[in-house]
Design an enzyme around this catalytic site. Structure first.
Site, PDB file in Angstrom:
ATOM      1  N   GLY A 145      12.110 -13.197   6.857  1.00 15.14           N
ATOM      2  CA  GLY A 145      13.072 -14.273   6.590  1.00 15.14           C
ATOM      3  C   GLY A 145      14.509 -13.826   6.819  1.00 15.14           C
ATOM      4  N   MET A 177      -0.119  -7.370  -4.418  1.00 12.76           N
ATOM      5  CA  MET A 177       0.713  -8.192  -3.533  1.00 12.76           C
ATOM      6  C   MET A 177       0.438  -7.858  -2.067  1.00 12.76           C
ATOM      7  SD  MET A 177       4.440  -8.476  -5.227  1.00 12.76           S
ATOM      8  CE  MET A 177       4.805  -9.713  -6.447  1.00 12.76           C
ATOM      9  N   GLU A 185      -3.527 -10.506  -2.729  1.00 15.10           N
ATOM     10  CA  GLU A 185      -3.190 -11.840  -3.254  1.00 15.10           C
ATOM     11  C   GLU A 185      -3.464 -12.939  -2.228  1.00 15.10           C
ATOM     12  OE1 GLU A 185       1.019 -11.989  -4.180  1.00 15.10           O
ATOM     13  OE2 GLU A 185       1.591 -11.477  -2.132  1.00 15.10           O
ATOM     14  N   HIS A 232       4.687  -7.547  -9.534  1.00 18.22           N
ATOM     15  CA  HIS A 232       5.985  -6.952  -9.171  1.00 18.22           C
ATOM     16  C   HIS A 232       6.109  -5.485  -9.548  1.00 18.22           C
ATOM     17  CE1 HIS A 232       6.626 -11.274  -9.072  1.00 18.22           C
ATOM     18  NE2 HIS A 232       7.581 -11.034  -8.189  1.00 18.22           N
ATOM     19  N   LEU A 233       5.125  -4.958 -10.304  1.00 20.26           N
ATOM     20  CA  LEU A 233       5.172  -3.513 -10.591  1.00 20.26           C
ATOM     21  C   LEU A 233       5.186  -2.719  -9.288  1.00 20.26           C
ATOM     22  CD1 LEU A 233       2.578  -3.327 -13.499  1.00 20.26           C
ATOM     23  CD2 LEU A 233       5.017  -2.806 -13.656  1.00 20.26           C
ATOM     24  N   GLY A 271      12.581 -10.142  -1.093  1.00 16.96           N
ATOM     25  CA  GLY A 271      12.100  -9.370  -2.241  1.00 16.96           C
ATOM     26  C   GLY A 271      12.572  -7.929  -2.150  1.00 16.96           C
ATOM     27  N   THR A 296       9.924  -4.218   3.710  1.00 18.34           N
ATOM     28  CA  THR A 296       8.976  -4.996   2.920  1.00 18.34           C
ATOM     29  C   THR A 296       7.880  -4.081   2.407  1.00 18.34           C
ATOM     30  OG1 THR A 296       7.233  -6.667   2.925  1.00 18.34           O
ATOM     31  CG2 THR A 296       7.787  -5.749   5.059  1.00 18.34           C
ATOM     32  N   ASP A 347       5.069  -5.189   1.952  1.00 18.17           N
ATOM     33  CA  ASP A 347       3.844  -5.757   2.528  1.00 18.17           C
ATOM     34  C   ASP A 347       3.429  -5.095   3.845  1.00 18.17           C
ATOM     35  OD1 ASP A 347       4.150  -7.563   0.446  1.00 18.17           O
ATOM     36  OD2 ASP A 347       5.100  -9.082   1.716  1.00 18.17           O
TER      37      ASP A 347
HETATM   38  O1  F6P Z   1       7.183  -9.899   0.329  1.00 17.84           O
HETATM   39  C1  F6P Z   1       7.178  -9.117  -0.809  1.00 17.84           C
HETATM   40  C2  F6P Z   1       6.474  -9.806  -1.933  1.00 17.84           C
HETATM   41  O2  F6P Z   1       6.457  -8.937  -3.037  1.00 17.84           O
HETATM   42  C3  F6P Z   1       5.069 -10.313  -1.615  1.00 17.84           C
HETATM   43  O3  F6P Z   1       4.112  -9.283  -1.639  1.00 17.84           O
HETATM   44  C4  F6P Z   1       4.890 -11.366  -2.666  1.00 17.84           C
HETATM   45  O4  F6P Z   1       3.975 -12.367  -2.253  1.00 17.84           O
HETATM   46  C5  F6P Z   1       6.275 -11.952  -2.787  1.00 17.84           C
HETATM   47  O5  F6P Z   1       7.180 -10.978  -2.315  1.00 17.84           O
HETATM   48  C6  F6P Z   1       6.637 -12.319  -4.199  1.00 17.84           C
HETATM   49  O6  F6P Z   1       7.906 -12.859  -4.206  1.00 17.84           O
HETATM   50  P1  F6P Z   1       8.729 -13.246  -5.518  1.00 17.84           P
HETATM   51  O7  F6P Z   1       9.710 -12.135  -5.721  1.00 17.84           O
HETATM   52  O8  F6P Z   1       9.375 -14.522  -5.158  1.00 17.84           O
HETATM   53  O9  F6P Z   1       7.781 -13.365  -6.656  1.00 17.84           O
END
Ligand code: F6P
Length: 394
Positions: free
Chosen positions: A151, A216, A269, A318-319, A40, A172, A174
């Protein structure tokens, strides 16, 4: 004369390189560095790319970008249609403050678990890293700087173990990567989430509602906890503390008894009820991870049922990954990019750059992957939340 000036400008990186090095180093073959961004996107990726390119040019090296994660090397179609592109000073001009990644990214097509059809047509996961390595060598690339989360860094580690020179840069929103105190993108995500939660206060109060905000963070509660505490939420639910919805409802009702007829609940989430499971948008399939999402709606519905209070939910989704990186994330990204190039100059491979304030350091890639950093239950922010009377669902 003009010709001479332009030659001088074109070669100035090379001249700098020769001026600042001596002997063996100056005779060294020009290195050809490749950079890729995987998983991501996160605010700060472009700043890392720019830092890598400029730091490489400064040493007289050449720099190349692999498109769309490892995909630029993975499929023959992509490879032949410009899967690897040269990166010069112009390619990275004015991108430090831009969100996203100029190279593109993907969280599909992991070369360690690439989805292919078996003889029955069933989709299975196959290790295709040898093909990636072959195309990497065909391009006469010397080293890879892989920018990514767990990953992408696991792929980087596998490539290192198969003989490529690889340096990882952790990324990340996260903040769930072990071995680095923080990752770029996290500060921007927390900053934006905090601003959104601040904005929800006035509408919640005006309508005397419960507003549930889902953020997220995958299986870690860093974004929810930091933004929730900073924005003075009344309850914060994180994966590390399974929640009892009755405790959250009690908090909402208690506030009502004190004349506070609205409440703000922030949920990660990945939050789940005691004895319950994660709320998913979709399950894992070959080559695709499970997607989390929807717990905010569930919490809002449960709170309406238990308190009778009008409840609404909003998912920031995604914001949190977009927009301009904060100055903290920009600086961290620029430092990570430059440190990755310094690591290659020192001949290091199989390592990841990390921040251990105030220093940037190098840690083993092997020890950094497959180790998720979750919120410690005794950390100062959790203690602060409890001292402030924020309900953590337990
Ligand atoms: O790892 C970053 C992240 O934004 C997580 O917080 C979220 O669960 C995931 O990626 C969402 O991924 P995608 O871009 O596949 O919707």
């Amino acid at each position: 004369m003009l010709w001479w000036i332009s030659e001088f400008i074109n070669n100035k990186n090379h001249l700098f390189f020769n001026l600042k090095t001596t002997g063996d180093q100056a005779n060294m073959k020009t290195k050809r560095i490749a950079v890729c961004t995987g998983g991501g996107d996160a605010p700060g990726l472009n700043a890392v790319i720019r830092s890598i390119v400029l730091s490489s040019l400064y040493r007289g090296w050449e720099c190349f970008g692999i498109r769309d994660g490892y995909n630029g090397l993975l499929t023959p179609e992509k490879y032949e249609k410009g899967g690897v592109i040269p990166l010069d000073r112009d390619s990275v001009r004015g991108i430090t403050h831009l969100g996203g990644t100029i190279l593109g990214t993907t969280n599909k097509g992991n070369p360690l678990k690439y989805p292919v059809a078996d003889h029955t047509g069933h989709i299975i996961e196959k290790d295709v890293t040898d093909e990636v390595i072959k195309r990497f060598r065909d391009k006469e690339l010397d080293a890879l700087i892989a920018i990514g989360g767990d990953g992408s860094l696991a792929i980087a580690n596998a490539l290192h173990q198969k003989g490529l020179n690889v340096v990882g840069v952790p990324k990340t929103i996260d903040n769930d990567l072990d071995q680095t105190v923080v990752t770029f993108g996290f500060d921007t995500a927390v900053h934006f989430a905090t601003e959104c939660i601040d904005r929800l206060h006035s509408t919640a109060e005006s309508h005397q509602r419960v507003m549930v905000v889902e953020v997220m963070g995958r299986y870690a509660g860093w974004i929810a906890l930091n933004a929730g505490v900073a924005a003075t939420a009344d309850a914060v639910l994180i994966p590390e503390i399974p929640y009892d919805i009755k405790k959250v409802a009690e908090k909402v009702l208690d506030r009502g008894r004190q004349g506070r007829h609205f409440s703000i609940v922030v949920t990660a989430e990945g939050a789940k009820p005691v004895g319950g499971s994660l709320t998913l948008v979709s399950k894992k399939e070959a080559g695709v991870n499970e997607r989390l999402g929807g717990v905010g709606q569930k919490v809002a519905e449960d709170l309406l049922a238990l308190t009778g209070k009008d409840s609404r939910h909003v998912s920031l989704g995604h914001l949190l990954r977009g927009g301009t990186p904060t100055s903290f994330d920009r600086l961290l990204s620029l430092r990570f990019g430059a440190a990755a190039v310094r690591a290659l100059e020192e001949g290091q491979s199989g390592i990841m750059v990390a921040i251990d304030p105030p220093d940037v350091k190098y840690v083993s890639l092997e020890e950094s992957i497959n180790r998720m950093k979750t919120v410690p239950l005794d950390c100062d922010t959790i203690l602060t939340a409890r001292d402030l009377g924020i309900c953590l669902g337990d």
